[in-house]
Scaffold this motif. Structure first.
Motif, short mmCIF file in Angstrom:
data_model
loop_
_atom_site.label_atom_id
_atom_site.label_comp_id
_atom_site.label_asym_id
_atom_site.label_seq_id
_atom_site.Cartn_x
_atom_site.Cartn_y
_atom_site.Cartn_z
N CYS A 180 0.83 -1.21 0.00
CA CYS A 180 0.00 0.00 0.00
C CYS A 180 0.86 1.26 0.00
CB CYS A 180 -0.94 0.00 1.20
SG CYS A 180 -2.28 -1.20 1.09
N THR A 181 2.01 1.19 0.69
CA THR A 181 2.93 2.32 0.69
C THR A 181 3.40 2.63 -0.72
OG1 THR A 181 3.70 1.74 2.92
CG2 THR A 181 5.11 3.18 1.61
N VAL A 182 3.78 1.59 -1.46
CA VAL A 182 4.24 1.77 -2.84
C VAL A 182 3.09 2.22 -3.73
CG1 VAL A 182 5.23 0.60 -4.85
CG2 VAL A 182 6.09 0.08 -2.55
N ALA A 183 1.88 1.71 -3.48
CA ALA A 183 0.73 2.03 -4.32
C ALA A 183 0.41 3.53 -4.32
CB ALA A 183 -0.50 1.24 -3.86
N PHE A 184 0.74 4.24 -3.26
CA PHE A 184 0.53 5.69 -3.23
C PHE A 184 1.24 6.37 -4.40
CE2 PHE A 184 -0.70 5.75 1.40
CZ PHE A 184 -1.84 6.49 1.24
N PHE A 185 2.34 5.78 -4.85
CA PHE A 185 3.18 6.43 -5.86
C PHE A 185 2.90 5.91 -7.27
CE2 PHE A 185 5.19 6.75 -1.77
CZ PHE A 185 5.63 8.06 -1.73
N PHE A 186 1.82 5.11 -7.40
CA PHE A 186 1.37 4.64 -8.70
C PHE A 186 -0.11 4.95 -8.86
CE2 PHE A 186 5.21 2.28 -8.01
CZ PHE A 186 5.77 2.12 -9.28
N PRO A 187 -0.47 6.24 -8.87
CA PRO A 187 -1.90 6.60 -8.91
C PRO A 187 -2.53 6.28 -10.27
CG PRO A 187 -0.54 8.54 -9.20
CD PRO A 187 0.40 7.41 -8.88
N VAL A 188 -3.84 6.03 -10.23
CA VAL A 188 -4.62 5.86 -11.46
C VAL A 188 -4.99 7.25 -11.96
CG1 VAL A 188 -6.70 4.88 -12.48
CG2 VAL A 188 -5.50 3.66 -10.65
#
Length: 359
Positions: free
Chosen positions: A57-65
């Motif tokens: 989830c931490t990494v997902a912040f930096f791959f926005p849709v």
């Protein structure tokens, strides 16, 4: 705005929704961890299950849709909620481990002190390393560097949590503690504990004030003291560096005379220093602000770091001795709820304070 880019208001709304989920989850996860009974203990399984999803989830912040503003907003809200749910799944049981694996008041004080040491160490790493990692990984590509930096910190988080999971024999240290109380009865037992209620009130008021002071640091350094934004880092380093230097003396003093007198002294000193900030540019030269930030570190070392988890662990341990109930997770979960409330109140109060007296 370009497609997928969010205005500041929507970003704030998404983050507010995420923090609201985080606030509600704290006592619920704490209560849940009280009732879990496994051969690994009742807290460690939460750390193990939550570690990898928290990193992802931490990494997902930096791959926005970024298809459109609506999808970006929904994805940010969803990722934020999931991040804080898994953060709570890890954080609430982790905090409740102090009374879980300790036997004496000195044990609880020492664990709280070491927890504070590593908390500041990881905070320092998070302040120092990102710039270097972005340059090293990105090699001119800022987006790649930022995403790589996030991935490095996510992996570091998972590794540290796994060290905790496999390095602590919680079941042996805790003696197999477990609560059989339902939520309603657990809450009634907790709210009947006068010591806890008094502690909680003091905790809330202290962290409202401390958060206001911390959030106003930028204002004092730039607007009152007249320095550039780079000096904010210097002020932060002075405050938290001095706090770290006083962890050991505070631990030794509290081990000899208890928490009450050092905590009261810390509050009085912190209040006095806070008043001194009002005199910057009037009574004291602006540069004295750096001295005040450094001096703040002395009472902050105990009042904001060591004492809260140590005192709450002691309250939970005494409650167990009197009633035999094992609801330490709920105690720490409710404390987490009030910590988030203190942050919300500080955000609301600070603008009022900054514009007061300006007509």
């Amino acid at each position: 705005l370009p497609s997928g880019m969010l205005p500041a208001g929507l970003i704030a709304l998404a983050l507010m929704a995420s923090r609201l989920v985080d606030t509600i989850a704290d006592p619920l996860i704490g209560f849940w961890s009280d009732r879990v009974d496994t051969r690994w203990g009742r807290r460690i399984p939460f750390l193990f299950v939550g570690a990898v999803p928290l990193g992802l989830c931490t990494v997902a912040f930096f791959f926005p849709v970024t298809v459109s503003q609506s999808t970006t907003f929904l994805s940010l809200t969803l990722v934020g909620c999931l991040f804080f749910i898994f953060y709570t799944i890890v954080g609430a049981p982790y905090n409740a481990m102090i009374p879980e694996i300790s036997q004496t008041q000195q044990d609880r004080l020492n664990l709280s002190t070491w927890q504070s040491v590593f908390r500041l160490l990881y905070t320092a790493l998070a302040m120092i390393l990102p710039g270097a990692l972005i340059v090293l990984i990105g090699r001119g590509d800022a987006q790649l560097g930022i995403r790589g930096m996030a991935a490095v910190f996510a992996v570091l988080t998972v590794i540290c949590l796994m060290i905790t999971c496999f390095g602590i024999d919680e079941r042996r240290l805790s003696g197999g503690k477990v609560s059989r109380l339902r939520l309603g009865k657990s809450l009634r037992s907790m709210t009947a504990n006068r010591s806890f209620l008094v502690y909680l009130a003091g905790f809330l008021f202290f962290f409202v004030g401390f958060n206001v002071l911390r959030q106003s640091m930028n204002y004092h350094v730039v607007q009152v003291m007249g320095f550039g934004e780079g000096a904010i880092t210097v002020a932060s380093a002075l405050l938290f560096g001095v706090a770290a230097a006083f962890f050991y003396p505070v631990n030794r003093l509290s081990g000899r005379i208890g928490y009450r007198k050092p905590m009261l002294i810390s509050l009085v000193v912190l209040a006095g220093i806070s008043v001194c900030f009002f005199g910057l540019g009037r009574v004291f030269p602006p540069k004295m602000g750096f001295v005040f930030f450094a001096l703040m570190g002395v009472p902050v070392s105990g009042a904001a770091f060591i004492f809260p988890p140590a005192m709450l662990s002691e309250i939970a341990a005494v409650a167990h001795q009197k009633s035999g109930e094992q609801i330490e997770g709920l105690y720490f979960g409710v404390q987490g709820f009030f910590l988030k409330m203190a942050a919300f109140l500080a955000i609301a109060i600070l603008p009022i304070l900054l514009v007061s007296g300006q007509g």
